[in-house]
Design an enzyme around this catalytic site. Structure first.
Site, mmCIF file in Angstrom:
data_model
loop_
_atom_site.group_PDB
_atom_site.id
_atom_site.type_symbol
_atom_site.label_atom_id
_atom_site.label_comp_id
_atom_site.label_asym_id
_atom_site.label_seq_id
_atom_site.Cartn_x
_atom_site.Cartn_y
_atom_site.Cartn_z
ATOM 1 N N LYS A 280 14.525 1.993 -4.560
ATOM 2 C CA LYS A 280 14.988 0.994 -5.533
ATOM 3 C C LYS A 280 15.778 1.766 -6.598
ATOM 4 O O LYS A 280 15.548 1.631 -7.805
ATOM 5 C CB LYS A 280 13.760 0.268 -6.117
ATOM 6 C CG LYS A 280 14.088 -0.949 -6.942
ATOM 7 C CD LYS A 280 14.303 -2.199 -6.115
ATOM 8 C CE LYS A 280 14.803 -3.328 -6.983
ATOM 9 N NZ LYS A 280 15.153 -4.538 -6.246
ATOM 10 N N ASP B 100 2.919 2.130 0.811
ATOM 11 C CA ASP B 100 1.662 1.403 0.887
ATOM 12 C C ASP B 100 1.920 -0.060 1.249
ATOM 13 O O ASP B 100 1.323 -0.621 2.178
ATOM 14 C CB ASP B 100 0.981 1.503 -0.488
ATOM 15 C CG ASP B 100 -0.371 0.846 -0.521
ATOM 16 O OD1 ASP B 100 -1.068 0.891 0.503
ATOM 17 O OD2 ASP B 100 -0.730 0.273 -1.569
ATOM 18 N N ASP C 198 13.466 -4.174 -1.272
ATOM 19 C CA ASP C 198 13.299 -5.623 -1.102
ATOM 20 C C ASP C 198 14.061 -6.118 0.128
ATOM 21 O O ASP C 198 13.550 -6.898 0.933
ATOM 22 C CB ASP C 198 13.674 -6.407 -2.378
ATOM 23 C CG ASP C 198 14.800 -5.769 -3.179
ATOM 24 O OD1 ASP C 198 15.234 -4.663 -2.820
ATOM 25 O OD2 ASP C 198 15.247 -6.380 -4.158
ATOM 26 N N ASP D 13 1.591 -2.167 5.252
ATOM 27 C CA ASP D 13 0.791 -3.367 5.545
ATOM 28 C C ASP D 13 1.679 -4.450 6.167
ATOM 29 O O ASP D 13 1.276 -5.136 7.109
ATOM 30 C CB ASP D 13 0.136 -3.915 4.264
ATOM 31 C CG ASP D 13 -1.245 -3.321 4.010
ATOM 32 O OD1 ASP D 13 -1.418 -2.112 4.229
ATOM 33 O OD2 ASP D 13 -2.162 -4.071 3.588
ATOM 34 N N TYR E 99 1.518 5.570 -7.937
ATOM 35 C CA TYR E 99 0.132 5.792 -7.513
ATOM 36 C C TYR E 99 -0.556 6.905 -8.300
ATOM 37 O O TYR E 99 -1.753 7.101 -8.152
ATOM 38 C CB TYR E 99 0.122 6.158 -6.027
ATOM 39 C CG TYR E 99 -0.492 5.092 -5.153
ATOM 40 C CD1 TYR E 99 0.237 3.965 -4.798
ATOM 41 C CD2 TYR E 99 -1.781 5.222 -4.666
ATOM 42 C CE1 TYR E 99 -0.307 2.997 -3.987
ATOM 43 C CE2 TYR E 99 -2.341 4.262 -3.858
ATOM 44 C CZ TYR E 99 -1.603 3.152 -3.513
ATOM 45 O OH TYR E 99 -2.153 2.193 -2.712
#
Ligand code: NAD
Length: 331
Positions: A170, A227, A203, A231, A123
């Site tokens: 990750k 982020d 994931d 959602d 970001y």
């Protein structure tokens, strides 16, 4: 009277901000709003999406309530929300994801808190063209910011009596950057032996959140994963129209919903104001106005349970103004 900076924002922003201000005032909070313009609405008057008056106002008042701000895709100006978070060092993005009565969703009794690092990672938006056809985007992870957000997550968990923190990463692929994020989380975890700590690859986390979300308590994530995953989590409790958020730093805090400016429904009186109303509840709790906050939460729950004025995103035919009025009548 407590002074609070108010940013209406773009798209559905002015509609949901107006609704929230009405509810907060009707609930009896002693607030004097200081309205400032940011986003597309500021360009005409100030020639910029983030005028200095906005920063000055928040620095003076310490707290802001903010509607969403639109950001062009692919080119154009930098996100106002991201700039504010960086300029004011609002390093923690807190997004409580809790099932609501009367809102249909895949699961019942979801109670997850997303703690997202809010100032760095991919970001950072540090990108350049190396040669035509090849671009580079830098992911910045620092020991300082990773330790700070891990401490925030553990302190939050301790204060709110939460049992478990899952650090999401990750690091199998991004061994250095996500590796450092994990090292910092592990180190901080040692100071909180009563709180369980585990690690999951991002994931797999997404799949687990769909299959068995009840295994999760507090999620600790770097910026971009936070982020995206928040959602996804909002989808578990009925969608973006009901999911609140807060950006918190050592000196300042900005309260805003997870959702964006929703241009597809802007100006149509269709937006669900509950996400921002619940963000204002987080703001009131932050200010120690717990009674007023509880009154608003109870009124929202009553209206959702009754279900007469639900907006279309949660299965009803109600308008923004109708559900707002009903919440006020139930305070
Ligand atoms: P969005 O959150 O605006 O909308 C996604 C979907 O959810 C849309 O179908 C929308 O109608 C619906 N939705 C969102 N909020 C709702 C509400 N309160 N009530 C009912 N339905 C709601 O995401 P997007 O379309 O990807 O982004 C639109 C713009 O918002 C972009 O310019 C993006 O950069 C910006 N954005 C801003 C913020 C912020 O200011 N914090 C956050 C996210 C996106």
């Amino acid at each position: 009277m407590r002074r609070i900076t108010l940013i209406k924002g773009d798209g559905i922003g002015p509609e949901v901000v107006k609704a929230t201000v009405k509810v907060v005032e009707a609930a009896g909070a002693q607030i004097k709003w200081e309205e400032v313009d940011a986003g597309e609405s500021a360009i005409n008057e100030y020639g910029t999406v983030l005028p200095q008056t906005v920063i000055d106002s928040i620095k003076k008042n310490k707290i802001a309530l903010k509607g969403p701000v639109g950001t062009p895709i692919g080119d154009g100006f930098r996100s106002v929300s991201v700039s504010l978070r960086k300029k004011l060092n609002l390093y923690a993005n807190l997004r409580p994801i809790k099932s609501l009565p009367g809102v249909k969703s895949m699961y019942k009794n979801i109670d997850i808190v997303v703690v997202r690092e809010n100032t760095e990672g991919l970001y950072s938006g540090i990108e350049h063209e190396v040669v035509p056809g090849v671009v580079e985007s830098l992911k910045i992870i620092t020991e300082k910011a990773s330790t700070k957000i891990a401490k925030f997550a553990f302190q939050y968990a301790q204060k709110k009596n939460r049992k478990k923190i899952s650090a999401i990463h990750k690091a199998n692929i991004m061994k250095l950057s996500d590796g450092l994020f994990l090292q910092c989380a592990r180190k901080v975890a040692q100071d909180y032996p009563k709180i369980q700590y585990n690690e999951l690859i991002v994931d797999n986390t997404c799949m687990q959140l769909i299959l068995n979300p009840h295994q999760f308590d507090v999620l600790l994530l770097e910026n971009l994963y936070g982020d995206i995953v928040s959602d996804l989590c909002a989808g578990l409790i009925g969608g973006l129209g009901v999911a609140p958020g807060a950006n918190i730093g050592d000196d300042y805090a900005i309260f805003e919903a997870i959702h964006g400016s929703a241009p597809d429904i802007a100006g149509k009186n269709l937006a669900n104001p509950i996400a921002l109303i619940r963000s204002s509840v987080l703001m009131l709790e932050h200010l120690g106005e717990n009674e007023v906050a509880a009154r608003i939460t109870q009124a929202v729950h009553k209206v959702l349970e009754k279900g007469d004025t639900l907006t279309s995103d949660i299965g009803g035919h109600g308008k923004t103004t109708e559900i707002t009025q009903e919440i006020i009548e139930n305070l």
